[in-house]
Design an enzyme around this catalytic site. Structure first.
Site, PDB file in Angstrom:
ATOM      1  N   SER A 149     -41.258 -16.460 -40.288  1.00  0.00           N
ATOM      2  CA  SER A 149     -42.505 -16.947 -39.700  1.00  0.00           C
ATOM      3  C   SER A 149     -43.738 -16.317 -40.350  1.00  0.00           C
ATOM      4  CB  SER A 149     -42.518 -16.707 -38.187  1.00  0.00           C
ATOM      5  OG  SER A 149     -42.490 -15.326 -37.889  1.00  0.00           O
TER       6      SER A 149
ATOM      7  N   GLU B 138     -35.949 -23.299 -52.274  1.00  0.00           N
ATOM      8  CA  GLU B 138     -36.913 -24.309 -52.717  1.00  0.00           C
ATOM      9  C   GLU B 138     -38.271 -23.902 -52.161  1.00  0.00           C
ATOM     10  OE1 GLU B 138     -33.554 -27.753 -52.055  1.00  0.00           O
ATOM     11  OE2 GLU B 138     -34.862 -27.085 -50.432  1.00  0.00           O
TER      12      GLU B 138
ATOM     13  N   GLN C  71     -22.835 -19.770 -58.105  1.00  0.00           N
ATOM     14  CA  GLN C  71     -24.092 -19.712 -58.856  1.00  0.00           C
ATOM     15  C   GLN C  71     -24.674 -18.310 -58.744  1.00  0.00           C
ATOM     16  OE1 GLN C  71     -26.352 -22.886 -57.048  1.00  0.00           O
ATOM     17  NE2 GLN C  71     -27.074 -21.628 -55.387  1.00  0.00           N
TER      18      GLN C  71
END
Length: 196
Positions: free
Chosen positions: A106, A133, A177
């Site tokens: 937040s 992202e 990954q």
């Protein structure tokens, strides 16, 4: 059922959930989540003159991203309107009876920094560092430092373990990954045979 801090600690101690390195459990383990930190690798999208991106042309996606490495103690400036792929410092191993959800912190949300556009779900069986992202929806640049707490993982127990968890048996594209991974949508079954 969402795991509490005690459930998370029990899973970590038994090895049925892996988050490493977890350098400061007292700081990172929250009442019902674990804070993960920003890694050092970023994939930045370059301005381009192509008319559009074709998801089935996987090689095209790699043509307009460039990797930037920023050492801990340095800063990556996320400008208004920017979208970059980043990674967590922590590597996770999610067991077949849990799913994880990536949620923004937040404090960063109040600076208009978004940590995931849509891919906040981490499947049972996933192993690796999580691609973030990052977007800046605000009007001012925001300095992000590798090593800072960037997001939180919330763990939910499944009603039964997944029969076919994420992994090589499923042909999962992002298993193991180790940094931010550009889209590999071109290898989806619906695009087979359409690569140019």
């Amino acid at each position: 059922m969402i795991l509490s801090d005690g459930d998370i600690l029990d899973r970590l101690e038994s090895g049925t959930l892996v988050i490493e390195p977890l350098d400061d459990p007292a700081l990172q383990i929250q009442p019902a989540s674990v804070d993960v930190r920003l890694g050092e690798e970023f994939l930045e999208f370059q301005r381009t003159n192509i008319p559009s991106i074709h998801p089935q042309r996987e090689n095209q996606v790699s043509d307009y991203v460039s990797e930037t490495n920023v050492a801990e103690g340095e800063e990556f400036i996320l400008h208004p309107g920017d979208f970059v792929l980043a990674t967590t410092k922590e590597r996770v191993e999610i067991p077949s009876d849990l799913v994880a959800q990536v949620e923004g912190r937040s404090s960063l949300g109040r600076l208009a920094v978004i940590t995931h556009a849509t891919a906040g779900f981490v499947d049972p069986g996933f192993r690796g560092r999580i691609t973030l992202e990052l977007s800046n929806l605000g009007t001012a640049p925001v300095a992000l430092s590798p090593g800072m707490r960037i997001a939180q993982l919330v763990f939910t127990e499944l009603t039964s373990p997944a029969r076919e968890p994420y992994g090589s048996e499923r042909g999962s594209k992002y298993q193991d990954q180790s940094g931010p991974a550009a889209s590999r949508i071109g290898s989806d079954a619906e695009f087979e045979g359409t690569q140019e």
